[in-house]
Design a protein around this motif. Structure first.
Motif, PDB file in Angstrom:
ATOM      1  N   PHE A 109       0.859  -1.193   0.000  1.00 47.54           N
ATOM      2  CA  PHE A 109       0.000   0.000   0.000  1.00 47.54           C
ATOM      3  C   PHE A 109       0.891   1.236   0.000  1.00 47.54           C
ATOM      4  O   PHE A 109       1.739   1.398   0.875  1.00 47.54           O
ATOM      5  CB  PHE A 109      -0.886  -0.019   1.250  1.00 47.54           C
ATOM      6  N   PRO A 110       0.739   2.146  -0.976  1.00 47.94           N
ATOM      7  CA  PRO A 110       1.607   3.324  -1.054  1.00 47.94           C
ATOM      8  C   PRO A 110       1.481   4.216   0.187  1.00 47.94           C
ATOM      9  O   PRO A 110       0.383   4.561   0.611  1.00 47.94           O
ATOM     10  CB  PRO A 110       1.104   4.064  -2.293  1.00 47.94           C
ATOM     11  N   ARG A 111       2.614   4.559   0.774  1.00 49.09           N
ATOM     12  CA  ARG A 111       2.619   5.362   2.001  1.00 49.09           C
ATOM     13  C   ARG A 111       2.105   6.772   1.784  1.00 49.09           C
ATOM     14  O   ARG A 111       1.568   7.389   2.692  1.00 49.09           O
ATOM     15  CB  ARG A 111       4.027   5.398   2.587  1.00 49.09           C
ATOM     16  N   SER A 112       2.253   7.297   0.596  1.00 47.83           N
ATOM     17  CA  SER A 112       1.796   8.665   0.336  1.00 47.83           C
ATOM     18  C   SER A 112       0.279   8.790   0.436  1.00 47.83           C
ATOM     19  O   SER A 112      -0.245   9.879   0.676  1.00 47.83           O
ATOM     20  CB  SER A 112       2.262   9.119  -1.044  1.00 47.83           C
ATOM     21  N   LEU A 113      -0.427   7.675   0.284  1.00 45.42           N
ATOM     22  CA  LEU A 113      -1.892   7.713   0.355  1.00 45.42           C
ATOM     23  C   LEU A 113      -2.390   8.082   1.741  1.00 45.42           C
ATOM     24  O   LEU A 113      -3.431   8.720   1.885  1.00 45.42           O
ATOM     25  CB  LEU A 113      -2.484   6.372  -0.072  1.00 45.42           C
ATOM     26  N   TYR A 114      -1.654   7.704   2.780  1.00 42.62           N
ATOM     27  CA  TYR A 114      -2.065   8.036   4.135  1.00 42.62           C
ATOM     28  C   TYR A 114      -2.099   9.556   4.321  1.00 42.62           C
ATOM     29  O   TYR A 114      -3.052  10.120   4.860  1.00 42.62           O
ATOM     30  CB  TYR A 114      -1.130   7.415   5.174  1.00 42.62           C
ATOM     31  N   PHE A 115      -1.050  10.206   3.871  1.00 37.40           N
ATOM     32  CA  PHE A 115      -0.954  11.657   4.017  1.00 37.40           C
ATOM     33  C   PHE A 115      -1.955  12.369   3.100  1.00 37.40           C
ATOM     34  O   PHE A 115      -2.616  13.327   3.522  1.00 37.40           O
ATOM     35  CB  PHE A 115       0.475  12.119   3.713  1.00 37.40           C
ATOM     36  N   LEU A 116      -2.067  11.913   1.865  1.00 37.50           N
ATOM     37  CA  LEU A 116      -3.022  12.515   0.938  1.00 37.50           C
ATOM     38  C   LEU A 116      -4.458  12.394   1.457  1.00 37.50           C
ATOM     39  O   LEU A 116      -5.230  13.355   1.421  1.00 37.50           O
ATOM     40  CB  LEU A 116      -2.916  11.875  -0.441  1.00 37.50           C
ATOM     41  N   ASP A 117      -4.799  11.218   1.949  1.00 35.38           N
ATOM     42  CA  ASP A 117      -6.140  11.015   2.479  1.00 35.38           C
ATOM     43  C   ASP A 117      -6.395  11.925   3.680  1.00 35.38           C
ATOM     44  O   ASP A 117      -7.464  12.518   3.801  1.00 35.38           O
ATOM     45  CB  ASP A 117      -6.358   9.560   2.876  1.00 35.38           C
TER      46      ASP A 117
END
Length: 163
Positions: A109-117
Motif C-alpha cells: 500500500f503506497p505510504r503517500s496515500l495516508y498523508f493525501l487522504d
C-alpha cells in the motif's frame, strides 16, 4: 428545507442522518481522490483492488474516530476555530488508526496515500461545515427585510442569535 434544518432538536434523527451521510461522502471522496492524485488519475488495477479494501476501512475507522470525539453531533451552523481543531484531531486519529489497520492487512500500500487522504479529508470535512454555516448565515441575512437595530447581548450563546 431550511425550516427542517434550522431546528435540529425537533428532527434529531433526520439531522443525525444528514451528518453521518455527509461524513461518509467526505471520507469516500477523500479516499478516491487520494488514489487518483497519487497515480495521476490512472490507477493501476492492483491498486484499484487496494482501494476497494481501503475504502471501508477508512469509512469505518474515521466514522468511529469522529464519533468518539463528538464530531457527529452539534450545530454545524456555529462552526468555529475550536471546531476546526477538533476536526483536525478527529482526522488525525482516524488516519492513524486506519493506517495501522491497512498496514496489517494490505501489502504494497503506497505510504503517500495516508498523508493525501488525511489532507483531503481534513479539507472536505472542514469545507462542508463552513459551507453549512455560510448557507445559514446568508439565509438569515436575506430573511431580515425590515429595519433592524443592532444590539449586543453578552453571554446569550445560540439563543442570543435568535433575537
Amino acid at each position: 428545507m431550511f425550516a427542517v434544518l434550522q431546528h435540529p432538536k425537533r428532527n434529531r434523527q433526520f439531522y443525525q442522518a444528514c451528518i453521518i451521510t455527509a461524513h461518509i461522502i467526505c471520507f469516500s471522496i477523500s479516499a478516491v481522490a487520494s488514489f487518483l492524485l497519487r497515480f495521476e488519475f490512472r490507477v493501476p488495477f492492483d491498486h484499484v483492488q487496494q482501494l476497494v479494501i481501503a475504502l471501508p476501512v477508512w469509512i469505518i475507522g474515521k466514522s468511529l474516530a469522529f464519533r468518539l470525539l463528538g464530531l457527529d453531533r452539534g450545530w454545524w451552523r456555529f462552526v468555529s476555530l475550536p471546531d476546526v481543531l477538533r476536526i483536525s484531531l478527529g482526522n488525525l486519529v482516524g488516519s492513524i488508526v486506519c493506517g495501522l489497520v491497512l498496514l496489517s492487512i494490505v501489502s504494497g500500500f503506497p505510504r503517500s496515500l495516508y498523508f493525501l487522504d488525511f489532507l483531503i479529508c481534513l479539507l472536505l470535512t472542514c469545507a462542508v461545515r463552513v459551507a453549512v454555516r455560510l448557507v445559514f448565515e446568508s439565509a438569515r441575512r436575506s430573511g431580515s427585510q425590515g429595519v433592524s437595530k443592532n444590539i449586543l447581548i453578552y453571554g446569550a450563546g445560540a439563543t442570543g442569535q435568535t433575537l
